[in-house]
Design a protein around this motif. Sequence first.
Motif, PDB file in Angstrom:
ATOM      1  N   MET A  33       0.811  -1.217   0.000  1.00  0.00           N
ATOM      2  CA  MET A  33       0.000   0.000   0.000  1.00  0.00           C
ATOM      3  C   MET A  33       0.842   1.264   0.000  1.00  0.00           C
ATOM      4  O   MET A  33       0.420   2.282  -0.514  1.00  0.00           O
ATOM      5  N   THR A  34       2.035   1.238   0.572  1.00  0.00           N
ATOM      6  CA  THR A  34       2.955   2.371   0.515  1.00  0.00           C
ATOM      7  C   THR A  34       4.332   1.835   0.161  1.00  0.00           C
ATOM      8  O   THR A  34       4.563   0.627   0.147  1.00  0.00           O
ATOM      9  N   TYR A  71       7.659  -0.197   6.938  1.00  0.00           N
ATOM     10  CA  TYR A  71       7.301  -0.003   8.341  1.00  0.00           C
ATOM     11  C   TYR A  71       5.880   0.541   8.472  1.00  0.00           C
ATOM     12  O   TYR A  71       5.120   0.118   9.346  1.00  0.00           O
ATOM     13  N   VAL A  72       5.524   1.475   7.593  1.00  0.00           N
ATOM     14  CA  VAL A  72       4.152   1.998   7.587  1.00  0.00           C
ATOM     15  C   VAL A  72       3.187   0.871   7.224  1.00  0.00           C
ATOM     16  O   VAL A  72       2.131   0.725   7.852  1.00  0.00           O
ATOM     17  N   ASN A  73       3.562   0.050   6.227  1.00  0.00           N
ATOM     18  CA  ASN A  73       2.720  -1.091   5.852  1.00  0.00           C
ATOM     19  C   ASN A  73       2.514  -2.022   7.039  1.00  0.00           C
ATOM     20  O   ASN A  73       1.417  -2.534   7.262  1.00  0.00           O
ATOM     21  N   LEU A 126      -1.019  -4.122  11.222  1.00  0.00           N
ATOM     22  CA  LEU A 126      -1.372  -4.539  12.579  1.00  0.00           C
ATOM     23  C   LEU A 126      -2.748  -4.017  12.985  1.00  0.00           C
ATOM     24  O   LEU A 126      -3.475  -4.669  13.730  1.00  0.00           O
ATOM     25  N   ILE A 127      -3.085  -2.831  12.492  1.00  0.00           N
ATOM     26  CA  ILE A 127      -4.383  -2.246  12.825  1.00  0.00           C
ATOM     27  C   ILE A 127      -5.506  -2.910  12.017  1.00  0.00           C
ATOM     28  O   ILE A 127      -6.554  -3.252  12.561  1.00  0.00           O
TER      29      ILE A 127
END
Length: 182
Positions: free
Chosen positions: A39-40, A44-46, A51-52
């Motif tokens: 998605m990005t 780390y952002v992925n 996790l959310i």
Amino acid sequence: MKKVSLKAACVLLAGSFLCSSCIGSFSLFNGYEKWQCNMTSNKYVNGIVGLILQPIVGGICLTVDAVVLNTIEFWTGSNPLAANQVKTVMGQDGRYYAIKTLKNGYEVKSPTGEKTLFIHNANNDSWSMTQNGVTKEIIRFNADGTIQATLQNGEKLNVSNDEAGVMQVREAVYNENCYAMR
């Protein structure tokens, strides 16, 4: 020795069915996982967003896949989410072609933008090719287990549905092309 409750046994049995992919391809869940990982551009952002979202969206996708979509795929033999998927494939000429899955066949788009359709007709169990508005039947599966291949000159050739039949068609195409060059 502790008794295993009926609820725990049912949960374990249901979990074993969900973890086996013997009834389908889990295409919805796999598509969600592919999107989540890409998605990005930042892994780390992925991971954080994953996790959310994973407990909620992943659970819903897995449940819908296991209960509805894979059951449809198992009984009908076709994946309901396969339509409109596009894959890029390198051809024998070294160029890349976009292949779009349709409900009843495939659309192949060349690098120059030309589109060729390969359509399956379920009524007579045949495959046809449509190019530049002209449709030609390529093969037809006969009731007796043989295949009727249509050569470029329009001639029909009945062959067996095995390697020997494929060789017969190859020879006929080769001979047809050799005579055309003379």
